[in-house]
Write a protein that holds these residues in place. Structure first.
Motif, PDB file in Angstrom:
ATOM      1  N   TYR A  27       0.822  -1.204   0.000  1.00 16.74           N
ATOM      2  CA  TYR A  27       0.000   0.000   0.000  1.00 16.74           C
ATOM      3  C   TYR A  27       0.861   1.261   0.000  1.00 16.74           C
ATOM      4  O   TYR A  27       0.549   2.243  -0.677  1.00 16.74           O
ATOM      5  N   MET A  30       2.097   2.385  -3.286  1.00 22.13           N
ATOM      6  CA  MET A  30       1.048   2.806  -4.208  1.00 22.13           C
ATOM      7  C   MET A  30       0.543   4.218  -3.923  1.00 22.13           C
ATOM      8  O   MET A  30      -0.195   4.786  -4.728  1.00 22.13           O
ATOM      9  N   THR A  31       0.914   4.789  -2.776  1.00 19.41           N
ATOM     10  CA  THR A  31       0.462   6.127  -2.442  1.00 19.41           C
ATOM     11  C   THR A  31       1.457   7.176  -2.939  1.00 19.41           C
ATOM     12  O   THR A  31       2.506   6.860  -3.490  1.00 19.41           O
ATOM     13  N   LEU A 325      -6.691   2.510  -3.333  1.00 20.67           N
ATOM     14  CA  LEU A 325      -5.732   1.467  -3.701  1.00 20.67           C
ATOM     15  C   LEU A 325      -6.428   0.175  -4.128  1.00 20.67           C
ATOM     16  O   LEU A 325      -5.865  -0.916  -4.005  1.00 20.67           O
TER      17      LEU A 325
END
Length: 451
Positions: A27, A30-31, A325
């Motif tokens: 995660y 992906m940010t 996400l």
């Protein structure tokens, strides 16, 4: 007690615990760069709050004696794990392993289920509000649903005292397609509706993943831990564990190919993000089915999940909800696919011994699987929406617009993931969210550069 089975379950529990830091990398990569620490902290926060609640009353509410027609275990029966620890030299057993090992194994399932939800609200949720949500949701949603699906206890007379879905209705969910993935995916959808869209959703290129090596590392750790997740659910070092293990290899391999094929045909190129997401989609789909279908059917399921989930993640742009996400597109959709696929391809000769439509079982098993999938989805969505709405109306769930623009890492945690050194033009200090930002005097960290 079998020492080999006990060792395997303890190792599997450690593997599943590793999945949550792996999820933090997945995660976090992906940010945006200015939100990676917050994203990772949400996973670590889930470890902390769920671990405490599990020991206090969560295990008892999930696996205590049934007090509500298969809906809930007695949360007071094993409060603080009383009755689970050794009495003299005798250890209470679950099958061939000590019950305390089973407690640990189930704890890490609860932890990662909560952590999965956080991906839908990246870059815009208050950390304190997230921790409150995690505590309330795991108590009123996950603990009861774990009882519904995973509890197969019997009383001293051999009467069923477990959950209404797994033991009562006969829903097949070997390792958590309903209790983990559909459960988390439905809650994720509710939260992203409560919090609304990120600033610039669908338009701002800064919302692209900032660190693809993190994403690939996270996906690898998740896959590694997933062998404990699925094969460990056999609760023994045996043939069922081996059967689940090989399906946990086959399905995500096929899912990667399916996802990359969609990307190539749709976008003209296959991506590393697609490979990582495809692997997770395949792992999600095979989780409920890994003891029920053959490896050939596992590859078919993986291919199907890779293709469908690759297309499903784009629905958020068409339908207008900001699932940051892709928790909904991968975990909710993938969990539903895997759970329903059992009703089609369950092989009577597989360990789960279900009989799907393709093996002459008719629609009976498919109907049971559908009831299990949609009951959990509806329950989780409604309760998550209610909890999120109350938190939003009381303490507030979303950070201010100014803090979102400046970056959630600095505004909420007073930290930055990347200190590149050199001259810093200004230092920002997080204040009360209602008072906005205050810019301090320039900070000079390198006199030669300044000169």
């Amino acid at each position: 007690m079998n020492t080999g089975d006990t060792a395997w379950v303890l190792v599997s529990a450690a593997l599943v615990l590793l999945m949550t830091p792996g999820l933090a990398f997945f995660y976090g990569g992906m940010t945006r760069a200015k939100g990676v620490l917050n994203m990772m902290m949400m996973s670590f926060g889930a470890i902390a709050v769920v671990g405490v609640l599990w020991v206090l009353f969560g295990y008892s509410a999930s696996f205590g004696n049934d007090v509500g027609g298969g809906l809930l275990g007695d949360p007071l029966q094993k409060l603080g794990l009383q009755g689970v620890l050794a009495t003299g030299k005798t250890l209470p057993l679950v099958g061939t392993i000590p019950e305390i090992a089973f407690v640990g194994f189930q704890a890490v399932f609860a932890i990662i289920t909560v952590a999965l939800i956080s991906g839908s609200i990246a870059d815009r949720a208050k950390f304190g509000a997230w921790m409150v949500f995690a505590a309330v949701w795991v108590t009123v949603v996950y603990f009861p649903v774990a009882h519904w699906v995973f509890d197969f206890n019997k009383d001293a007379n051999g009467n069923n005292t477990g959950g209404w879905l797994g033991q009562g209705l006969g829903v097949i969910d070997f390792a958590g397609g309903t209790a983990v993935h559909i459960n988390a995916g439905a809650a994720a959808l509710a939260l992203c509706l409560i919090l609304g869209k990120r600033k610039g959703f669908g338009k701002d290129p800064s919302h692209r993943p900032h660190n693809m090596p993190f994403v690939m590392l996270g996906a690898g750790l998740l896959w590694f831990g997933w062998f404990g997740f699925n094969a460990g659910s056999a609760l023994g070092a045996n043939g069922i564990a081996a059967y689940a293990w090989i399906n946990t290899l086959a399905a995500p391999c096929a899912a990667i190919l399916g996802w990359l094929l969609v990307e190539k045909l749709r976008d003209g190129h296959a991506t590393s993000l697609g490979a990582a997401s495809g692997a997770v989609a395949g792992l999600v789909a095979i989780t409920p089915a890994c003891s029920a279908i053959t490896p050939m059917w596992a590859m078919a399921l993986g291919l199907l999940a890779g293709v469908v989930c690759a297309m499903a993640v784009g629905l958020k742009f068409r339908l207008g909800f900001d699932d940051s996400l892709d928790v909904v597109g991968v975990h909710l959709v993938g969990g539903i696919i895997g759970t329903l696929f059992i009703g089609l391809a369950a092989d009577p000769n597989a360990p789960a011994a279900g009989q799907g439509l393709f093996y002459g079982g008719g629609l009976e098993l498919l109907g049971k699987q559908a009831i299990g999938a949609f009951a959990v989805m509806l329950y989780s969505f409604v309760l998550a929406y209610a909890i999120g709405w109350i938190i939003n109306k009381t303490m507030g769930f979303r950070i201010s617009s100014a803090h979102e623009s400046a970056g959630i890492d600095i505004s909420v945690h007073a930290e930055s993931a990347y200190d590149l050194g050199g001259r810093v033009s200004g230092s920002f200090h997080p204040m009360d969210e209602n008072s906005g930002w205050h810019q301090a005097a320039p900070v000079h960290t390198n006199s030669k550069v300044d000169a």
